[in-house]
Scaffold this active site. Structure first.
Site, PDB file in Angstrom:
ATOM      1  N   LYS A 125       0.809  -1.255  -0.042  1.00  0.00           N
ATOM      2  CA  LYS A 125      -0.066  -0.030  -0.081  1.00  0.00           C
ATOM      3  C   LYS A 125       0.961   1.209  -0.072  1.00  0.00           C
ATOM      4  CE  LYS A 125      -4.375   1.184   0.473  1.00  0.00           C
ATOM      5  NZ  LYS A 125      -5.584   0.430  -0.497  1.00  0.00           N
ATOM      6  N   THR A 181      -4.511  -4.995   0.989  1.00  0.00           N
ATOM      7  CA  THR A 181      -3.899  -3.545   1.090  1.00  0.00           C
ATOM      8  C   THR A 181      -4.808  -2.825   1.836  1.00  0.00           C
ATOM      9  OG1 THR A 181      -4.524  -2.523  -0.899  1.00  0.00           O
ATOM     10  CG2 THR A 181      -2.580  -4.012  -1.077  1.00  0.00           C
ATOM     11  N   ARG A 198      31.986  32.328  -8.118  1.00  0.00           N
ATOM     12  CA  ARG A 198      30.628  32.072  -8.611  1.00  0.00           C
ATOM     13  C   ARG A 198      29.738  31.765  -7.341  1.00  0.00           C
ATOM     14  NH1 ARG A 198      30.063  25.810 -10.803  1.00  0.00           N
ATOM     15  NH2 ARG A 198      31.204  24.661  -8.987  1.00  0.00           N
ATOM     16  N   GLN A 245      31.493  18.270  -6.915  1.00  0.00           N
ATOM     17  CA  GLN A 245      32.208  16.762  -6.721  1.00  0.00           C
ATOM     18  C   GLN A 245      32.858  17.068  -5.365  1.00  0.00           C
ATOM     19  OE1 GLN A 245      31.879  18.230  -9.665  1.00  0.00           O
ATOM     20  NE2 GLN A 245      31.345  16.739 -11.094  1.00  0.00           N
ATOM     21  N   HIS A 298      22.240  26.633 -11.287  1.00  0.00           N
ATOM     22  CA  HIS A 298      22.903  27.845 -11.831  1.00  0.00           C
ATOM     23  C   HIS A 298      22.246  29.054 -11.467  1.00  0.00           C
ATOM     24  CE1 HIS A 298      25.203  24.451 -13.671  1.00  0.00           C
ATOM     25  NE2 HIS A 298      24.236  24.006 -14.323  1.00  0.00           N
TER      26      HIS A 298
END
Length: 309
Positions: A18, A64, A183, A239, A267
């Protein structure tokens, strides 16, 4: 967990359950303070009910609708506030112990982030507001008593306006992105971590242990992303930041065996606008166009050498 069977000359696997069972539970103390959780519960059962697929025989099926009702019944039975992890384990344990034909259960929970409001500097007794990131968990319990417990965070949005760059990546005839050492860095973290507990009997007995652990892991992830309050920490790539966040989590919490992070690079594009008369907007690390489509997709996992994952 699913067992493959040979049925009428075919390989066969099955499960049923369910999804999206929504439940809220309120606890009230004698001092008048209320606590509330809202959970979205998913249940998957592995059971010996092949006959229901092959012929007109539903005698081995847990309906269920019964699963849905069990969620509310077990929530009612919980007289003390408990973590999403503990409720998931409680439900999964019920299904594998109560039903002879059920060999294993997976219970997933997503907790809606209701947070107590502060009024005039004081925590409100029964007032809550909706937060942002969501607490998730998955408990896998087998009839043998074995356990796999995973917790996580969905939608942890973080941003820093400097101390990020990206240089010296592969360049070819399709590359247009310039090197930059300045940035903005923004992402929406999805994190999963698996605990090292392998049975129900090895779990910590401290009340709300996993709720506290969730808050602590979230803090380690955020603190590693941002760095110290004065100056921060430089990020040479999403990363590298992702790896440091996962490593910090394993270093801080010995009962976590595995961490997985997904961190899209959302971005913020520099805005430069000009016409025939000259610049209208000249970018000076100040005006950006926020965009999340398309975005970079970075994900990785880190686990201890002895981990079975």
């Amino acid at each position: 967990m699913a067992q493959q069977e040979v049925v009428e000359g075919f390989k066969f696997e099955q499960r049923h359950g369910k999804e999206r069972v929504r439940v809220a539970r309120v606890w009230k103390t004698r001092q008048g303070q209320h606590f509330v959780v809202e959970w979205r519960v998913g249940i998957t059962l592995f059971s010996d009910c092949v006959n229901s697929y092959l012929r007109d025989d539903n005698s081995d099926i847990v309906a269920t609708d019964t699963m849905k009702n069990t969620v509310y019944a077990k929530a009612k039975e919980c007289s003390d506030i408990l973590s999403a992890e503990d409720f998931a384990i409680l439900l999964a344990k019920h299904f594998v112990s109560f039903y002879k034909k059920v060999t294993g259960a997976i219970v997933n929970i997503v907790e809606k982030p209701w947070e107590r409001v502060i009024v005039d500097g004081q925590p409100h007794e029964h007032g809550f507001k909706l937060g942002s990131e969501k607490h998730t968990t998955e408990a896998i319990v087998q009839k043998s008593g074995s356990l796999q417990l995973t917790s996580g965070i969905e939608g942890l949005s973080v941003l820093k306006t400097t101390q990020s760059g990206f240089v010296n990546f592969i360049r070819d005839k399709y590359t247009a992105l310039p090197d930059t050492r300045e940035r903005m860095l923004a992402t929406e973290v999805t994190a999963l971590w698996r605990y090292s507990y392998e049975s129900q009997y090895s779990l910590p007995q401290k009340p709300l242990y996993f709720t506290e652990k969730y808050q602590e892991v979230k803090k380690v992830l955020a603190d590693t992303f941002f760095g110290p309050p004065n100056g921060g920490v430089y990020s040479p790539s999403v990363q590298n930041t992702l790896y440091l966040m996962a490593k910090a989590t394993l270093n801080r919490f010995p009962d976590i065996a595995y961490v997985s992070l997904k961190m899209p690079n959302l971005h913020f594009l520099p805005v430069n606008i000009s016409n025939k008369d000259g610049p209208i907007v000249k970018f000076e690390d100040d005006v950006y166009l926020p965009t999340d489509e398309p975005h970079g997709s970075i994900q990785a996992s880190l686990s201890r050498l002895w981990s079975k994952l």
